[in-house]
Scaffold this motif. Structure first.
Motif, PDB file in Angstrom:
ATOM      1  N   SER A  30       0.894  -1.214   0.049  1.00 14.94           N
ATOM      2  CA  SER A  30      -0.029   0.091   0.024  1.00 14.94           C
ATOM      3  C   SER A  30       0.771   1.025  -0.028  1.00 14.94           C
ATOM      4  O   SER A  30       0.490   2.227  -0.709  1.00 14.94           O
ATOM      5  CB  SER A  30      -0.905   0.156   1.071  1.00 14.94           C
ATOM      6  N   LEU A  31       2.024   1.230   0.799  1.00 17.15           N
ATOM      7  CA  LEU A  31       2.804   2.521   0.689  1.00 17.15           C
ATOM      8  C   LEU A  31       3.408   2.716  -0.861  1.00 17.15           C
ATOM      9  O   LEU A  31       3.819   3.749  -1.076  1.00 17.15           O
ATOM     10  CB  LEU A  31       4.095   2.051   1.742  1.00 17.15           C
ATOM     11  N   VAL A  36       3.180   5.906  -6.109  1.00 17.74           N
ATOM     12  CA  VAL A  36       3.043   5.977  -7.550  1.00 17.74           C
ATOM     13  C   VAL A  36       2.919   7.212  -8.198  1.00 17.74           C
ATOM     14  O   VAL A  36       3.859   7.450  -9.195  1.00 17.74           O
ATOM     15  CB  VAL A  36       2.078   4.900  -7.929  1.00 17.74           C
ATOM     16  N   PRO A  37       2.102   8.157  -7.614  1.00 19.73           N
ATOM     17  CA  PRO A  37       2.220   9.385  -8.178  1.00 19.73           C
ATOM     18  C   PRO A  37       3.459  10.190  -8.417  1.00 19.73           C
ATOM     19  O   PRO A  37       3.883  10.823  -9.405  1.00 19.73           O
ATOM     20  CB  PRO A  37       0.952  10.254  -7.381  1.00 19.73           C
ATOM     21  N   ASP A  38       4.154  10.314  -7.430  1.00 16.95           N
ATOM     22  CA  ASP A  38       5.448  10.749  -7.111  1.00 16.95           C
ATOM     23  C   ASP A  38       6.611  10.203  -8.291  1.00 16.95           C
ATOM     24  O   ASP A  38       7.526  10.818  -8.679  1.00 16.95           O
ATOM     25  CB  ASP A  38       6.019  10.886  -5.814  1.00 16.95           C
ATOM     26  N   ILE A  39       6.381   8.716  -8.205  1.00 19.71           N
ATOM     27  CA  ILE A  39       7.122   8.075  -9.324  1.00 19.71           C
ATOM     28  C   ILE A  39       7.093   8.516 -10.605  1.00 19.71           C
ATOM     29  O   ILE A  39       7.825   8.493 -11.426  1.00 19.71           O
ATOM     30  CB  ILE A  39       7.022   6.562  -9.000  1.00 19.71           C
ATOM     31  N   LEU A  40       5.756   8.635 -10.942  1.00 24.78           N
ATOM     32  CA  LEU A  40       5.262   9.034 -12.318  1.00 24.78           C
ATOM     33  C   LEU A  40       5.772  10.335 -12.453  1.00 24.78           C
ATOM     34  O   LEU A  40       6.116  10.508 -13.660  1.00 24.78           O
ATOM     35  CB  LEU A  40       3.837   8.909 -12.624  1.00 24.78           C
ATOM     36  N   THR A  41       5.552  11.322 -11.844  1.00 25.04           N
ATOM     37  CA  THR A  41       5.637  12.759 -11.946  1.00 25.04           C
ATOM     38  C   THR A  41       7.301  12.997 -12.155  1.00 25.04           C
ATOM     39  O   THR A  41       7.942  13.281 -13.092  1.00 25.04           O
ATOM     40  CB  THR A  41       5.567  13.489 -10.899  1.00 25.04           C
ATOM     41  N   ALA A 104       7.489  16.317  -7.891  1.00 25.43           N
ATOM     42  CA  ALA A 104       7.871  15.089  -7.324  1.00 25.43           C
ATOM     43  C   ALA A 104       8.246  14.939  -6.040  1.00 25.43           C
ATOM     44  O   ALA A 104       8.172  14.097  -5.344  1.00 25.43           O
ATOM     45  CB  ALA A 104       8.641  14.285  -8.485  1.00 25.43           C
ATOM     46  N   SER A 105       8.839  16.043  -5.490  1.00 26.95           N
ATOM     47  CA  SER A 105       9.487  16.238  -4.421  1.00 26.95           C
ATOM     48  C   SER A 105       8.637  16.952  -3.452  1.00 26.95           C
ATOM     49  O   SER A 105       9.030  18.135  -2.971  1.00 26.95           O
ATOM     50  CB  SER A 105      10.827  17.120  -4.578  1.00 26.95           C
TER      51      SER A 105
END
Length: 290
Positions: A30-31, A36-41, A104-105
């Motif tokens: 779940s973590l 995922v959004p930050d990784i994609l960005t 992303a950060s």
């Protein structure tokens, strides 16, 4: 100008690095999904920045590319896109990349945006002239191939939060990624030996094409031998089903075939083998995260 397929390699290296970090920690599924959004960005940021680097290089090499049999069709070399518009395109991609890096950060750690800015600076210096210095081109391209692993460590909490075991894994991945990219750059230099003469000082121009090709494929052989014989990578990418093993079984023969193919076909085959290995690593790590 961006070489959209080629720069996927950088995104792939970043994903491998980030997944290694996440699967090596006690992070729950779940973590990982939450990140995922930050990784994609961050992936979009890397894609845009490496695209900017490719475009910068097209602007810098316009005179050489215009007489190159395989590169004269490129947008700037063929004058389909003016130098002014190409330069604006580079600036736009760079700015967008930095915007996405800050997004992303969102945790407040500035490590990833600073790394993005540093990478863009390296790409600009490369295009502006460092690529013409003996071996510097190869070393810089080798660095840029493994730099996304550094970016992966700086996303979120930053590299200071990495354990020694995780840092060791990223270091070992860099040790196989760096020589593989250097080898491919040497092969590209052999392809470009005629147009580079008088403008760049490359390895094949200094020691000859035959010796350069031998060095390039020796590096490839060392990397493949390490991946095949070292239990470290088999453990790192162990999964059910064992997709990493499949990627090695496919990728290693591709590297062997590349060494006996004509130069242009060989270096393209080598590039494809890198994609196969990256895909195997990413899929294996995703299986571990389930």
């Amino acid at each position: 100008m961006m070489r959209p397929v080629t720069i996927i390699q950088a995104v792939g290296a970043f994903l491998v690095g980030r997944l290694v970090i996440l699967t090596s920690s006690a992070a729950s599924s779940s973590l990982i999904i939450k990140e995922v959004p930050d990784i994609l960005t961050a992936s979009i940021s890397i894609y845009l920045s490496y695209g900017a680097g490719m475009a910068m290089n097209d602007c810098a090499d316009v005179a050489i590319d215009s007489v190159h049999e395989d590169k004269q069709h490129r947008s700037v070399a063929s004058e389909t896109v003016s130098m002014r518009n190409a330069s604006l395109f580079c600036v736009a991609l760079s700015i967008l990349s930095l915007i996405f890096s800050f997004r992303a950060s969102c945790t407040g750690c500035n490590g990833f945006p600073l790394w993005s800015f540093f990478n863009l600076t390296v790409m600009a210096l490369y295009a502006l002239g460092l690529q013409r210095i003996f071996l510097v081109k190869n070393l810089m391209c080798g660095y840029l191939a493994i730099a996304p692993l550094i970016g992966a460590s700086l996303l979120g909490g930053g590299a200071s939060n990495l354990g020694g075991d995780v840092a060791g894994k990223l270091y070992k991945l860099a040790l196989i990624g760096f020589p593989l990219q250097v080898a491919r750059e040497i092969l590209k230099d052999i392809e470009d030996v005629k147009v580079d003469e008088g403008t760049k000082k490359t390895l094949p121009l200094v020691i000859g094409e035959r010796k350069s090709k031998w060095i390039a494929y020796s590096l490839v052989a060392v990397v493949n031998g390490t991946m095949l014989l070292s239990p470290y990578f088999w453990t790192m990418f162990k999964s059910t089903p064992n997709v990493y093993a499949l990627s090695v079984v496919i990728g290693t023969p591709m590297c062997i075939c590349a060494s006996v193919l004509p130069l242009s076909e060989g270096q393209k085959m080598l590039k494809k083998s890198i994609y196969v290995l990256l895909l195997g690593m990413i899929t294996a790590l995703l299986n571990q995260a389930r």
